[in-house]
Design a protein around this motif. Structure first.
Motif, PDB file in Angstrom:
ATOM      1  N   ALA A   1      -5.946   6.845 -12.452  1.00 15.97           N
ATOM      2  CA  ALA A   1      -5.847   6.933 -10.990  1.00 15.97           C
ATOM      3  C   ALA A   1      -7.001   6.193 -10.322  1.00 15.97           C
ATOM      4  CB  ALA A   1      -5.834   8.395 -10.556  1.00 15.97           C
ATOM      5  N   PHE A   2      -8.192   6.271 -10.919  1.00 18.04           N
ATOM      6  CA  PHE A   2      -9.354   5.561 -10.371  1.00 18.04           C
ATOM      7  C   PHE A   2      -9.156   4.046 -10.442  1.00 18.04           C
ATOM      8  CE2 PHE A   2     -13.345   3.382 -11.657  1.00 18.04           C
ATOM      9  CZ  PHE A   2     -13.961   3.366 -10.412  1.00 18.04           C
ATOM     10  N   LEU A   3      -8.688   3.538 -11.581  1.00 23.80           N
ATOM     11  CA  LEU A   3      -8.439   2.104 -11.720  1.00 23.80           C
ATOM     12  C   LEU A   3      -7.391   1.627 -10.722  1.00 23.80           C
ATOM     13  CD1 LEU A   3      -8.416   1.446 -15.581  1.00 23.80           C
ATOM     14  CD2 LEU A   3     -10.193   0.853 -13.933  1.00 23.80           C
ATOM     15  N   PHE A   4      -6.320   2.389 -10.607  1.00 29.38           N
ATOM     16  CA  PHE A   4      -5.220   2.031  -9.697  1.00 29.38           C
ATOM     17  C   PHE A   4      -5.707   2.011  -8.249  1.00 29.38           C
ATOM     18  CE2 PHE A   4      -1.417   2.975  -7.188  1.00 29.38           C
ATOM     19  CZ  PHE A   4      -0.525   2.040  -7.705  1.00 29.38           C
ATOM     20  N   SER A   5      -6.448   3.038  -7.852  1.00 32.33           N
ATOM     21  CA  SER A   5      -6.942   3.126  -6.475  1.00 32.33           C
ATOM     22  C   SER A   5      -7.961   2.029  -6.183  1.00 32.33           C
ATOM     23  CB  SER A   5      -7.574   4.497  -6.223  1.00 32.33           C
ATOM     24  OG  SER A   5      -6.646   5.527  -6.396  1.00 32.33           O
ATOM     25  N   SER A   6      -8.778   1.694  -7.163  1.00 29.45           N
ATOM     26  CA  SER A   6      -9.796   0.654  -6.976  1.00 29.45           C
ATOM     27  C   SER A   6      -9.156  -0.707  -6.740  1.00 29.45           C
ATOM     28  CB  SER A   6     -10.726   0.590  -8.187  1.00 29.45           C
ATOM     29  OG  SER A   6     -11.417   1.806  -8.357  1.00 29.45           O
ATOM     30  N   VAL A   7      -8.081  -0.993  -7.492  1.00 26.90           N
ATOM     31  CA  VAL A   7      -7.361  -2.261  -7.313  1.00 26.90           C
ATOM     32  C   VAL A   7      -6.772  -2.329  -5.902  1.00 26.90           C
ATOM     33  CG1 VAL A   7      -5.348  -3.600  -8.041  1.00 26.90           C
ATOM     34  CG2 VAL A   7      -6.850  -2.584  -9.757  1.00 26.90           C
ATOM     35  N   LEU A   8      -6.169  -1.234  -5.436  1.00 29.30           N
ATOM     36  CA  LEU A   8      -5.591  -1.214  -4.085  1.00 29.30           C
ATOM     37  C   LEU A   8      -6.680  -1.262  -3.017  1.00 29.30           C
ATOM     38  CD1 LEU A   8      -2.588  -1.095  -3.246  1.00 29.30           C
ATOM     39  CD2 LEU A   8      -2.983  -0.525  -5.647  1.00 29.30           C
TER      40      LEU A   8
ATOM     41  N   PHE B   1       0.935  15.473  -4.552  1.00 32.80           N
ATOM     42  CA  PHE B   1       1.534  15.754  -3.245  1.00 32.80           C
ATOM     43  C   PHE B   1       0.683  15.193  -2.108  1.00 32.80           C
ATOM     44  CE2 PHE B   1       4.136  18.984  -5.461  1.00 32.80           C
ATOM     45  CZ  PHE B   1       5.371  18.693  -4.883  1.00 32.80           C
ATOM     46  N   VAL B   2      -0.639  15.160  -2.293  1.00 36.74           N
ATOM     47  CA  VAL B   2      -1.514  14.522  -1.304  1.00 36.74           C
ATOM     48  C   VAL B   2      -1.206  13.022  -1.224  1.00 36.74           C
ATOM     49  CG1 VAL B   2      -3.906  13.897  -0.753  1.00 36.74           C
ATOM     50  CG2 VAL B   2      -3.370  16.212  -1.526  1.00 36.74           C
ATOM     51  N   ALA B   3      -0.967  12.400  -2.385  1.00 36.16           N
ATOM     52  CA  ALA B   3      -0.588  10.984  -2.414  1.00 36.16           C
ATOM     53  C   ALA B   3       0.763  10.774  -1.727  1.00 36.16           C
ATOM     54  CB  ALA B   3      -0.533  10.485  -3.854  1.00 36.16           C
ATOM     55  N   LEU B   4       1.652  11.782  -1.861  1.00 32.57           N
ATOM     56  CA  LEU B   4       2.962  11.700  -1.204  1.00 32.57           C
ATOM     57  C   LEU B   4       2.800  11.714   0.319  1.00 32.57           C
ATOM     58  CD1 LEU B   4       5.882  11.527  -2.268  1.00 32.57           C
ATOM     59  CD2 LEU B   4       6.060  13.991  -1.939  1.00 32.57           C
ATOM     60  N   LEU B   5       1.798  12.444   0.793  1.00 33.10           N
ATOM     61  CA  LEU B   5       1.483  12.448   2.222  1.00 33.10           C
ATOM     62  C   LEU B   5       1.075  11.051   2.684  1.00 33.10           C
ATOM     63  CD1 LEU B   5       0.926  14.041   4.883  1.00 33.10           C
ATOM     64  CD2 LEU B   5      -1.387  14.449   4.015  1.00 33.10           C
ATOM     65  N   SER B   6       0.355  10.337   1.831  1.00 31.33           N
ATOM     66  CA  SER B   6      -0.080   8.972   2.156  1.00 31.33           C
ATOM     67  C   SER B   6       1.111   8.032   2.338  1.00 31.33           C
ATOM     68  CB  SER B   6      -0.996   8.434   1.060  1.00 31.33           C
ATOM     69  OG  SER B   6      -2.163   9.210   0.947  1.00 31.33           O
ATOM     70  N   VAL B   7       2.206   8.316   1.627  1.00 31.55           N
ATOM     71  CA  VAL B   7       3.411   7.486   1.764  1.00 31.55           C
ATOM     72  C   VAL B   7       3.956   7.596   3.188  1.00 31.55           C
ATOM     73  CG1 VAL B   7       5.752   7.080   0.921  1.00 31.55           C
ATOM     74  CG2 VAL B   7       3.959   7.783  -0.676  1.00 31.55           C
TER      75      VAL B   7
ATOM     76  N   SER C   1       0.826  -1.207   0.000  1.00 36.30           N
ATOM     77  CA  SER C   1       0.000   0.000   0.000  1.00 36.30           C
ATOM     78  C   SER C   1       0.859   1.255   0.000  1.00 36.30           C
ATOM     79  CB  SER C   1      -0.920  -0.008   1.225  1.00 36.30           C
ATOM     80  OG  SER C   1      -1.733   1.140   1.258  1.00 36.30           O
ATOM     81  N   MET C   2       1.935   1.245   0.780  1.00 36.00           N
ATOM     82  CA  MET C   2       2.817   2.408   0.871  1.00 36.00           C
ATOM     83  C   MET C   2       3.510   2.681  -0.464  1.00 36.00           C
ATOM     84  SD  MET C   2       6.061   3.044   3.444  1.00 36.00           S
ATOM     85  CE  MET C   2       7.053   1.754   2.660  1.00 36.00           C
ATOM     86  N   PHE C   3       4.070   1.628  -1.075  1.00 31.68           N
ATOM     87  CA  PHE C   3       4.769   1.815  -2.353  1.00 31.68           C
ATOM     88  C   PHE C   3       3.791   2.134  -3.493  1.00 31.68           C
ATOM     89  CE2 PHE C   3       8.171  -0.687  -0.193  1.00 31.68           C
ATOM     90  CZ  PHE C   3       9.188   0.254  -0.339  1.00 31.68           C
ATOM     91  N   ALA C   4       2.556   1.655  -3.376  1.00 27.45           N
ATOM     92  CA  ALA C   4       1.536   2.006  -4.361  1.00 27.45           C
ATOM     93  C   ALA C   4       1.215   3.492  -4.274  1.00 27.45           C
ATOM     94  CB  ALA C   4       0.272   1.177  -4.128  1.00 27.45           C
ATOM     95  N   ALA C   5       1.147   4.014  -3.049  1.00 29.03           N
ATOM     96  CA  ALA C   5       0.915   5.448  -2.857  1.00 29.03           C
ATOM     97  C   ALA C   5       2.085   6.263  -3.406  1.00 29.03           C
ATOM     98  CB  ALA C   5       0.713   5.749  -1.376  1.00 29.03           C
TER      99      ALA C   5
END
Length: 338
Positions: A157-164, A77-83, A49-53
């Motif tokens: 981004a939607f497809l990627f997030s849905s898979v995760l 940058f919001v996604a970078l915060l998730s990392v 999850s971290m590396f996906a973010a």
């Protein structure tokens, strides 16, 4: 004859004790293996999850710079915060089952609710920030969305997030991990927001084919969707924040409190205990339970093993794995020690 009977009685008693001890050792080894496997699997899922973010952050920032879109760059940058938040989860998972030491003499169990509370509050802040931005845009007449580049980014981004989201959902349920559950909530929020953006692009594009001029509506499609969804999505992280705040405040879970009360009532009736007192708290996936039992003055246990037998019965009746509970059972004949 009596000597022979006594011999066989002692022999079978020793055999029974040996079998019981072997079974306990085997159960202990199986529990240790299961715990180690679950913990390693949890860390693996959190790292994925971290590396996906991190991948989504790099993709968002680079794509935003290529099309010169500040909105997409901000999203990266919001996604970078998730990392950073993901790294906290991995670190917490690594220390959760670490044995107590001189500094943390009750272990590291408090790390999990602290991390989950912090992460959920960040997610609440992101939802509130999105709602305020959307409201500001509505008041100021909305904005036009660029269909081509924005739609491409939102779609991938939607497809990627849905898979995760689906991936973390499976393991959050299978491992019963609150750390993965928070990550899953984060991916759910991302998926819905990207879907909302994609829907806004689609509706804006379809509006161009209407017979009547719909140009006055299209600027409001995206901010209105964003405002509604951000309020809806705020519920999940807010609920998680409340649950973990209760853990940090050491509020006793009502269901478990009722269960230990019933267990102690039954044992008091069976053994004739005068009274009892319980103290219960939950911290993440761990439970801390203290039971003080007031015995009658004429209570004469046959051996110390009888006390251990009562402890075993309490632990089994709770139906909580031994590695997830800190159980202390004490016996006294003086009411002041309750």
């Amino acid at each position: 004859m009596s000597l022979l009977s006594s011999f066989f009685s002692n022999f079978f008693s020793m055999q029974s004790k040996s079998v019981r001890d072997n079974q306990l050792r085997q159960d202990s080894r199986e529990n240790a293996f299961s715990l180690q496997y679950s913990n390693k699997k949890e860390q693996f899922v959190l790292k994925v999850s971290m590396f996906a973010a991190l991948f989504l952050a790099i993709f968002g920032i680079s794509f935003g710079m290529s099309i010169q879109s500040m909105a997409v760059i901000f999203d990266g940058f919001v996604a970078l915060l998730s990392v950073g938040l993901g790294f906290l989860s991995v670190l917490s998972s690594r220390y959760i089952y670490k044995e107590d030491d001189d500094v943390f003499q009750y272990g590291y169990v408090r790390f999990e609710p602290m991390v989950n509370l912090f992460k959920s509050l960040v997610l609440v802040f992101v939802c509130i920030y999105a709602f305020i931005n959307a409201l500001h845009s509505i008041i100021n007449g909305g904005y036009e969305v660029e269909f081509e580049a924005g739609a491409v980014y939102s779609f991938f981004a939607f497809l990627f997030s849905s898979v995760l989201f689906a991936y973390t959902l499976v393991f959050a349920r299978r491992l019963r991990s609150d750390l993965i559950k928070v990550d899953n909530t984060e991916w759910k929020i991302d998926s819905v927001l990207y879907f909302a953006a994609l829907l806004a692009f689609t509706l804006s594009y379809i509006a161009n084919f209407f017979e009547y001029d719909m140009s006055f509506i299209t600027p409001y499609i995206d901010p209105v969707l964003l405002a509604l969804l951000s309020l809806f999505l705020c519920v999940s992280p807010l609920r998680i924040a409340c649950e973990n705040l209760k853990d940090l405040m050491m509020i006793a879970p009502p269901e478990l409190d009722e269960r230990i009360t019933k267990i102690m009532q039954n044992l008091s009736t069976e053994f004739g205990f005068s009274d009892y007192d319980t103290h219960l708290a939950k911290s993440g996936r761990f439970y801390m339970l203290e039971v003080n039992i007031l015995t009658q003055k004429n209570f004469k246990p046959k051996s110390v093993q009888e006390f251990d037998h009562i402890r075993e019965r309490i632990e089994k009746a709770l139906e909580i794995p031994s590695y997830n509970i800190w159980l202390r059972v004490s016996f006294t004949a003086d009411p002041k020690w309750l």
